[in-house]
Scaffold this motif. Structure first.
Motif, short mmCIF file in Angstrom:
data_model
loop_
_atom_site.label_atom_id
_atom_site.label_comp_id
_atom_site.label_asym_id
_atom_site.label_seq_id
_atom_site.Cartn_x
_atom_site.Cartn_y
_atom_site.Cartn_z
N THR A 48 -37.71 1.53 -33.79
CA THR A 48 -38.77 0.98 -34.63
C THR A 48 -38.30 0.86 -36.07
N ASP A 172 -42.04 -5.03 -30.84
CA ASP A 172 -41.85 -3.59 -30.61
C ASP A 172 -42.63 -3.19 -29.37
N GLU A 173 -41.90 -3.00 -28.28
CA GLU A 173 -42.50 -2.65 -26.99
C GLU A 173 -43.69 -3.54 -26.66
MG LIG Z 1 -40.78 3.01 -31.78
#
Ligand SMILES: [Mg+2]
Ligand SMILES: Nc1ncnc2c1ncn2[C@@H]1O[C@H](COP(=O)(O)OP(=O)(O)OP(=O)(O)O)[C@@H](O)[C@H]1O
Lengths: 230, 389
Positions: A48, A172-173
């Motif tokens: 991240t 992000d994911e």
């Molecule tokens: Mg993360």
């Protein structure tokens, strides 16, 4: 192939009280234009943080971050904001839509950052409609986020990320909160954006299946890329 | 979609909370609009046609207590005094004691109309008629219109103080003049009649008067003359208090003490309360949206623009509540002006200056209550904001 995104000797340290934790020490990375990169790695490895640096929402301590020849590491807050609005589309794990706005209004949000002279309101509407069509949600334009499923919300978020036609997308994911089938839908959409519209995509994921939709996968561990698979 | 659309949608995301805030702001501005307007009307009527070289002598205890009529001649001999007159409160009403009360004074016709000629503008020959008619009365234009009185008509005017030997309360008075004020919008809701006529028909209080009006040679002499008058009657059964006309009229109208102070306190308390309520509510409302603000900033909304949107929201909130409060106050004042109670204040309708001050206050309230949440939104770090799940 020319380097579209280039990180050189990027160092990032967090200080918590007296302790300082080094996340990246002289990290170097280059991503060519039109790439779809999956970034995997254990929790806490800095995925991240890397996306934040790439998206200009966080700053590195030293090193260079260059996009398409543009150095962003020295930009001020305001310059970074304007740069993000022009160049980056963001897709989050938890969609992060505005609850008070409809799907179409959420998608329109980034267009509020362009001037009305360069993008008249009719053109705005067209762009919103096009973006919603790409994610196959035209029929839900008037719905509020709470009236949509997780997968639909994520598709609205994708439409929001692409509506201003940014050069690359940071995810992000993006499928971290979705079931397999819905996740695959979302990933296929991303793949299409990459293949058909030539968007450069960087996607953080824990899911090896998801990584398979990318053109290559980078493994991050303890702040270093340990292995590259194609 | 514009920034305003976004601000509006955010403001009304919780309609009940926003509604309650608007109601509380509304109440504060209603109080402000009503009280300040009444105060302004009082101020205006105590200023209307007031000459600065005029003094009023009243009983020291308070102005409802009498003093002997002999004082008038004694005051006239004091150095610096150029003219004197006297006037006594009659507690006047017409027909109905509760519904048709108005200002009525028993006066010395010649001297009173001479000294206050700026406020009592009579038609030709009417002053002379008033002086020589024992039961004559001059009535204000507004009052005459209200009851349909005409010149020459005999009207029974009653007193809620004095009783005649036959037990009656009404004196038959002949309308010999109808006067207008100094300015067209000055209140003309009073009447004046001959003191002699009252004095000979009342059962108590003979040869006593309420107040003495004094004209000095120059406003510079006011203080010295006032001191000399009060010194003259010191240690007598009827001690006096002499003040300038403006001060007296204000005291007369504001029998409830220092109205100005009370109004300021009430309005300040109302504003302090809403400042706290609105301020803390907005702080938590914006805190709830931390993540959304983080997302907006991520998308590229610059900090100053986010700050403006939060401020816009608080100003819109105060503007709605304040505008409604001032608007309703203006309507209520308009209604009050037409009622019997309001008439004695003159024109009660909201002054433009009061409305403007109210609008500025609403803007200030919006700015102050929005400042803390807006600054925290401006400073909010994207990563911290998005970190909160
Ligand atoms: Mg993360
Ligand atoms: N604001 C911060 N202050 C201090 N330390 C931080 C901060 N943000 C992240 N870290 C630390 O930096 C390291 C990397 O965090 P990061 O969020 O980038 O990991 P990640 O790879 O995304 O993990 P996950 O897979 O769990 O999302 C972690 O050790 C984390 O504790």
């Amino acid at each position: 192939m020319s380097d579209f995104i280039k990180l050189t000797n990027v160092t990032k340290t967090y200080t918590r009280g007296k302790e300082s934790i080094s996340i990246f020490d002289k990290l170097t990375l280059s991503i060519p234009k039109g790439d779809f990169v999956a970034i995997m790695g254990p929790s806490g490895s800095g995925k991240t943080t890397l996306l934040n640096l790439l998206g200009g929402t966080d700053r590195c301590d030293s090193g260079e971050i260059v996009f398409d020849g543009e150095h962003i590491e020295g930009y001020s807050e305001g310059q970074l904001a304007a740069w993000r609005a022009r160049n980056v589309g963001f897709i989050f794990q938890f969609y992060n839509l505005m609850p008070v706005l409809t799907a179409a209004q959420n998608v329109e949000l980034p267009l509020m950052l362009t001037s009305l002279t360069s993008l008249p309101s009719q053109k705005r509407k067209d762009n919103v409609a096009t973006a919603l069509k790409i994610v196959d949600l035209s029929d839900r334009a008037g719905h509020k986020p709470k009236e949509l499923s997780g997968g639909q919300q994520q598709r609205v978020a994708i439409a929001r990320a692409i509506v201003s036609d940014p050069k690359f997308l940071l995810c992000d994911e993006p499928t971290g909160d979705l079931d397999r089938a819905t996740a695959n839908d979302i990933l296929k959409t991303l793949q299409q954006l990459n293949r058909e519209l030539g968007k450069t995509i960087i996607m953080v994921t824990h899911d090896p299946e998801a990584a398979r939709f990318a053109t290559r996968t980078l493994h991050l561990d303890k702040g270093q890329f340990v292995e590259v698979t194609s | 979609m514009t920034d305003f659309d976004l601000v509006w949608k955010n403001l009304f995301r919780r309609p009940l909370r926003t509604g309650l805030l608007i109601v509380s702001i509304f109440i504060a501005f209603l109080i402000f609009g009503l009280l300040v307007s009444v105060n302004v009307a009082l101020e205006r009527s105590s200023n209307s046609g007031t000459a600065s070289n005029r003094l009023v002598v009243a009983n020291k205890i308070n102005f409802t207590q009498p003093m002997p009529i002999a004082y008038v001649n004694q005051v006239a001999t004091i150095k610096g005094v150029t003219a004197v007159t006297h006037f006594s409160w009659f507690g006047a009403y017409y027909q109905d004691q509760t519904k048709s009360r108005f200002v009525g004074f028993a006066v010395d016709p010649a001297t009173y109309t001479a000294i206050y000629s700026d406020q009592i503008k009579l038609g030709p020959g009417q002053r002379e008629a008033f002086i020589k008619t024992r039961d004559g009365v001059i009535v204000g234009k507004a009052l005459a219109e209200k009851y349909g009185w005409r010149l020459g008509q005999v009207i029974p005017i009653s007193s809620n103080i004095y009783i005649k030997p036959d037990g009656g309360r009404a004196l038959d008075m002949r309308v010999v003049g109808i006067f207008s004020g100094a300015k067209p919008d000055d209140p003309t809701t009073a009447l004046y009649f001959n003191y002699e006529y009252l004095n000979e028909s009342r059962t108590f209080g003979r040869d006593q008067i309420g107040t003495i009006g004094v004209v000095t040679a120059s406003p510079d002499l006011n203080d010295a003359v006032a001191k000399a008058i009060d010194a003259r009657f010191a240690n007598s059964p009827y001690e006096t208090a002499t003040v300038d006309e403006k001060t007296f009229q204000r005291a007369f109208l504001k029998q409830a003490g220092d109205l100005n102070f009370i109004i300021t306190m009430v309005v300040a308390a109302a504003f302090a309360a809403i400042l706290m309520i609105v301020g803390t509510t907005l702080v938590s409302a914006v805190r709830e949206r931390t993540k959304e603000i983080g997302v907006m900033k991520t998308l590229g909304f610059p900090g100053p623009r986010v700050l403006r949107m939060v401020l816009g929201e608080s100003i819109l909130l105060s503007g709605l509540g304040g505008g409604l409060g001032l608007g309703v106050a203006a309507l209520m004042l308009k209604g009050l002006s037409k009622s019997a109670m309001g008439a004695s204040f003159g024109d009660l309708s909201m002054d433009l200056s009061v409305a403007l001050v109210g609008i500025v206050l609403a803007l200030l309230l919006g700015l102050v209550t929005g400042l803390i949440p807006a600054l925290s939104a401006l400073r909010m770090n994207i990563i911290d904001a998005l970190g909160r799940r």
